[in-house]
Scaffold this motif. Structure first.
Motif, PDB file in Angstrom:
ATOM      1  N   GLU A   1      16.221  73.324  81.198  1.00  0.00           N
ATOM      2  CA  GLU A   1      14.843  73.440  80.736  1.00  0.00           C
ATOM      3  C   GLU A   1      13.877  72.614  81.589  1.00  0.00           C
ATOM      4  O   GLU A   1      14.281  71.729  82.341  1.00  0.00           O
ATOM      5  CB  GLU A   1      14.729  72.997  79.269  1.00  0.00           C
ATOM      6  CG  GLU A   1      15.531  73.833  78.298  1.00  0.00           C
ATOM      7  CD  GLU A   1      15.011  75.261  78.150  1.00  0.00           C
ATOM      8  OE1 GLU A   1      13.850  75.531  78.549  1.00  0.00           O
ATOM      9  OE2 GLU A   1      15.779  76.111  77.656  1.00  0.00           O
ATOM     10  N   ASP A   2      12.597  72.917  81.439  1.00  0.00           N
ATOM     11  CA  ASP A   2      11.546  72.141  82.084  1.00  0.00           C
ATOM     12  C   ASP A   2      11.690  70.668  81.689  1.00  0.00           C
ATOM     13  O   ASP A   2      11.954  70.350  80.526  1.00  0.00           O
ATOM     14  CB  ASP A   2      10.186  72.684  81.636  1.00  0.00           C
ATOM     15  CG  ASP A   2       9.034  72.045  82.357  1.00  0.00           C
ATOM     16  OD1 ASP A   2       8.644  72.549  83.419  1.00  0.00           O
ATOM     17  OD2 ASP A   2       8.520  71.021  81.857  1.00  0.00           O
TER      18      ASP A   2
ATOM     19  N   GLU B   1       9.624  68.259  81.244  1.00  0.00           N
ATOM     20  CA  GLU B   1       8.709  67.769  80.214  1.00  0.00           C
ATOM     21  C   GLU B   1       9.164  68.189  78.825  1.00  0.00           C
ATOM     22  O   GLU B   1       9.052  67.431  77.857  1.00  0.00           O
ATOM     23  CB  GLU B   1       7.298  68.290  80.508  1.00  0.00           C
ATOM     24  CG  GLU B   1       6.207  67.579  79.730  1.00  0.00           C
ATOM     25  CD  GLU B   1       4.814  68.034  80.128  1.00  0.00           C
ATOM     26  OE1 GLU B   1       3.851  67.451  79.610  1.00  0.00           O
ATOM     27  OE2 GLU B   1       4.685  68.969  80.952  1.00  0.00           O
ATOM     28  N   VAL B   2       9.697  69.390  78.722  1.00  0.00           N
ATOM     29  CA  VAL B   2      10.236  69.873  77.449  1.00  0.00           C
ATOM     30  C   VAL B   2      11.441  69.033  77.032  1.00  0.00           C
ATOM     31  O   VAL B   2      11.541  68.560  75.892  1.00  0.00           O
ATOM     32  CB  VAL B   2      10.630  71.357  77.556  1.00  0.00           C
ATOM     33  CG1 VAL B   2      11.437  71.796  76.336  1.00  0.00           C
ATOM     34  CG2 VAL B   2       9.397  72.228  77.706  1.00  0.00           C
TER      35      VAL B   2
ATOM     36  N   VAL C   1      13.086  75.107  71.081  1.00  0.00           N
ATOM     37  CA  VAL C   1      12.714  75.226  72.491  1.00  0.00           C
ATOM     38  C   VAL C   1      12.830  76.699  72.892  1.00  0.00           C
ATOM     39  O   VAL C   1      13.782  77.369  72.510  1.00  0.00           O
ATOM     40  CB  VAL C   1      13.631  74.372  73.391  1.00  0.00           C
ATOM     41  CG1 VAL C   1      13.344  74.625  74.869  1.00  0.00           C
ATOM     42  CG2 VAL C   1      13.487  72.895  73.061  1.00  0.00           C
TER      43      VAL C   1
ATOM     44  N   SER D   1      11.849  79.342  76.452  1.00  0.00           N
ATOM     45  CA  SER D   1      11.322  79.351  77.813  1.00  0.00           C
ATOM     46  C   SER D   1      11.688  80.635  78.527  1.00  0.00           C
ATOM     47  O   SER D   1      12.621  81.337  78.147  1.00  0.00           O
ATOM     48  CB  SER D   1      11.870  78.159  78.600  1.00  0.00           C
ATOM     49  OG  SER D   1      13.283  78.241  78.710  1.00  0.00           O
TER      50      SER D   1
ATOM     51  N   THR E   1      10.675  76.794  85.925  1.00  0.00           N
ATOM     52  CA  THR E   1      10.199  75.501  85.441  1.00  0.00           C
ATOM     53  C   THR E   1       9.076  75.037  86.365  1.00  0.00           C
ATOM     54  O   THR E   1       8.865  75.574  87.457  1.00  0.00           O
ATOM     55  CB  THR E   1      11.317  74.456  85.447  1.00  0.00           C
ATOM     56  OG1 THR E   1      11.737  74.247  86.814  1.00  0.00           O
ATOM     57  CG2 THR E   1      12.505  74.906  84.605  1.00  0.00           C
TER      58      THR E   1
ATOM     59  N   ARG F   1      -1.437  73.450  79.737  1.00  0.00           N
ATOM     60  CA  ARG F   1      -0.629  72.813  78.694  1.00  0.00           C
ATOM     61  C   ARG F   1      -1.490  72.605  77.464  1.00  0.00           C
ATOM     62  O   ARG F   1      -2.653  72.185  77.572  1.00  0.00           O
ATOM     63  CB  ARG F   1      -0.099  71.470  79.189  1.00  0.00           C
ATOM     64  CG  ARG F   1       0.906  70.773  78.279  1.00  0.00           C
ATOM     65  CD  ARG F   1       1.258  69.419  78.870  1.00  0.00           C
ATOM     66  NE  ARG F   1       2.309  68.721  78.162  1.00  0.00           N
ATOM     67  CZ  ARG F   1       2.157  68.083  77.004  1.00  0.00           C
ATOM     68  NH1 ARG F   1       0.964  68.050  76.421  1.00  0.00           N
ATOM     69  NH2 ARG F   1       3.177  67.469  76.439  1.00  0.00           N
TER      70      ARG F   1
ATOM     71  N   GLY G   1       5.029  68.889  69.775  1.00  0.00           N
ATOM     72  CA  GLY G   1       5.383  69.903  70.761  1.00  0.00           C
ATOM     73  C   GLY G   1       4.180  70.421  71.522  1.00  0.00           C
ATOM     74  O   GLY G   1       3.043  69.992  71.314  1.00  0.00           O
TER      75      GLY G   1
ATOM     76  N   LYS H   1       3.401  75.300  77.616  1.00  0.00           N
ATOM     77  CA  LYS H   1       3.036  75.176  79.032  1.00  0.00           C
ATOM     78  C   LYS H   1       3.139  76.542  79.687  1.00  0.00           C
ATOM     79  O   LYS H   1       4.146  77.241  79.533  1.00  0.00           O
ATOM     80  CB  LYS H   1       3.969  74.195  79.741  1.00  0.00           C
ATOM     81  CG  LYS H   1       3.678  74.043  81.241  1.00  0.00           C
ATOM     82  CD  LYS H   1       4.787  73.288  81.964  1.00  0.00           C
ATOM     83  CE  LYS H   1       4.759  71.811  81.646  1.00  0.00           C
ATOM     84  NZ  LYS H   1       5.701  71.045  82.515  1.00  0.00           N
TER      85      LYS H   1
ATOM     86  N   HIS I   1       6.913  77.706  78.923  1.00  0.00           N
ATOM     87  CA  HIS I   1       7.821  76.749  78.292  1.00  0.00           C
ATOM     88  C   HIS I   1       7.177  76.242  77.008  1.00  0.00           C
ATOM     89  O   HIS I   1       6.041  75.774  77.013  1.00  0.00           O
ATOM     90  CB  HIS I   1       8.130  75.602  79.257  1.00  0.00           C
ATOM     91  CG  HIS I   1       8.663  76.089  80.561  1.00  0.00           C
ATOM     92  ND1 HIS I   1       9.993  76.384  80.749  1.00  0.00           N
ATOM     93  CD2 HIS I   1       8.032  76.423  81.719  1.00  0.00           C
ATOM     94  CE1 HIS I   1      10.168  76.859  81.977  1.00  0.00           C
ATOM     95  NE2 HIS I   1       8.990  76.885  82.582  1.00  0.00           N
TER      96      HIS I   1
ATOM     97  N   VAL J   1       7.874  74.133  73.177  1.00  0.00           N
ATOM     98  CA  VAL J   1       8.704  73.281  72.327  1.00  0.00           C
ATOM     99  C   VAL J   1       7.895  72.953  71.084  1.00  0.00           C
ATOM    100  O   VAL J   1       6.752  72.511  71.170  1.00  0.00           O
ATOM    101  CB  VAL J   1       9.152  72.001  73.074  1.00  0.00           C
ATOM    102  CG1 VAL J   1       7.982  71.225  73.652  1.00  0.00           C
ATOM    103  CG2 VAL J   1       9.996  71.104  72.179  1.00  0.00           C
TER     104      VAL J   1
END
Length: 465
Positions: free
Chosen positions: A211-212, A214-215, A356, A358, A362, A377, A394, A397, A411, A413
């Motif tokens: 995953e990204d 930041e996530v 989560v 996505s 990423t 974001r 959360g 993005k 992405h 969350v």
């Protein structure tokens, strides 16, 4: 005498049974061989029963938060056996439905273990004996299974795979989860909400490695806030079990060795393909790291032989397997307008708390591509529906190509993001741009408004941040 079919599918999971149904719809004489249970791992031991169990964890969390909404809840009793029974009942209902669909579509089902004996030839072994089948097209959909580690071999008692984790007789007092992909993270969240002390160990630099970043960082912070211990850049070098507990030797990121005693260990360190004992070697089928190599149309290097789903490699997701099943059959049947699968835009979902979801690149991968980017974001803290639900942690993005407006990645969350990600998936499939998405009207108040704000933020036009 050999029984002959147009299409024969080996494996009755989400890829295999869907491929069989589509083949029959196209008028092809179709057979399916399944050695254990229709629905495969997903319906019997994966996607479906875990979601039923996670629903129980969600109820536990809701009860804990009842005071926020004005409810006073007295003493609550929980029976893990009832929750497990519910999850098994859901699975059985769905597998029964698959059997009905196969019969409805005139598909011949053979119970037994299949093995390729020559091009176009399959031997099926069952309790009744052995029978020979022939088919113009053979599709391998045998799936995958939990991958063991040298130092950690599931024994069904102290050391679990996800099979044992789905049918516990009681909630363990403590649990160490090895691996923090979707499976590990979901079980860590589930068992913690049911009252278990959880330690999550991941060898990579972040949990949810695919995953990204930041996530993944937000999920880790939320897990730690809840009391789940998270150890990244760490590995379990040994597990010693006795009658009381499992003693785990964990090498930490700084090189120190820590001994952690837990009641149970759950191995969730990935999967390996069920590509053995299928007769692939004799036919010269190309294998890479245990997975069957295929082209964009799911064809192997052997004419008339195909592979779909987990056995054909990542991403190992049920919806990818089903899509490949349809794609594969339609292509071999000569249906016009069939397109190869863009694996970069297969949505991935993790049903932990927080959820989560996505698709696409990423942020790190998009930057590495060298393109100019517009990245937006938007936090759920500024979303009215999320605040009203009491679930405002959360963000969403979005990543766009600054020159073309192409959606490169999304992405999410937070609350119910697994139900929302397909909106951006549809947008990508229809080649919607940053500009066209910004003009879509989103209903208010909804969680999905955060998706719109993230699109607007990518071009510096966010209204609520």
């Amino acid at each position: 005498m050999n029984e002959a079919f147009d299409v024969l599918i080996i494996g009755g999971g989400p890829g295999g049974y869907v491929a069989a149904i589509r083949a029959a719809q196209l008028g092809l004489r179709t057979a399916l061989v399944e050695k254990q249970h229709l629905g495969g791992i997903c319906l019997n031991w994966g996607c479906i029963p875990t979601k039923a169990m996670l629903r129980g964890a969600e109820v536990a969390h809701t009860l804990q938060q009842a005071g926020t909404f004005g409810f006073s809840v007295g003493q609550v009793e929980f029976d893990i056996g009832t929750l497990v029974a519910h999850s098994r009942e859901v699975s059985q209902t769905l597998t029964g439905g698959i059997a009905y669909l196969l019969k409805k579509n005139g598909i011949t089902v053979f119970d037994g273990r299949a093995r390729l004996t020559a091009k176009g030839c399959v031997s099926v072994t069952s309790a009744e004996g052995e029978r020979a089948l022939q088919a113009k097209h053979i599709i391998l959909a045998t799936g995958a299974r939990p991958r063991p580690l040298p130092a950690i071999v599931p024994d069904g008692e102290r050391i679990w795979s996800y099979f044992e984790a789905l049918v516990p007789q009681q909630v363990p007092a403590s649990l160490l989860v090895v691996g923090s992909g979707a499976i590990g993270v979901e079980f860590a969240s589930l068992y913690h909400d049911l009252g278990c002390a959880v330690t999550l160990v991941e060898v990579a630099g972040q949990i949810l490695p695919a995953e990204d970043r930041e996530v993944a960082s937000l999920v880790q912070r939320e897990f730690e806030r809840r009391g789940i211990r998270v150890l990244t850049q760490a590995s379990v070098s040994a597990v010693r079990s006795d009658a009381e507990q499992a003693q785990c030797s964990v090498r930490l990121a700084d090189g120190r060795e820590e001994q952690i005693g837990v009641e149970r260990v759950l191995l969730a360190a990935g999967i390996q393909a069920n590509s053995e004992d299928l007769g692939l070697e004799a036919l010269g089928v190309e294998i890479e790291r245990g997975f069957i190599k295929t082209d964009p149309w799911c064809r192997t290097n052997v004419a008339g032989l195909y592979a779909i789903g987990d056995v054909a490699g990542a991403p190992c997701l049920a919806h990818k397997a089903s899509h490949e099943g349809v794609l594969c059959v339609e292509k071999l049947a000569g249906v016009e307008g069939v397109h190869p699968l863009d694996k970069a835009f297969i949505p991935g979902c993790t049903y932990a708390r927080p959820q989560v979801a996505s698709l696409g690149l990423t942020e790190a991968a998009a930057k590495a591509s060298g393109r100019r980017l517009n990245i937006g974001r938007f936090d759920y803290q500024a979303n009215g529906k999320a605040l009203a639900m009491g679930e405002a942690g959360g963000f969403v993005k979005t990543i766009f190509d600054a020159d073309s407006g192409e959606l490169l990645g999304a992405h999410m969350v937070g609350p119910e993001v697994t139900e929302q990600i397909q909106g951006l998936g549809i947008a990508q499939a229809l080649e919607a741009t940053e500009q066209s998405l910004s003009q879509v009207v989103f209903a208010h108040p909804t969680l999905s408004e955060a998706m719109h704000e993230a699109v607007l933020a990518a071009s510096g036009k966010a209204l609520h941040q």
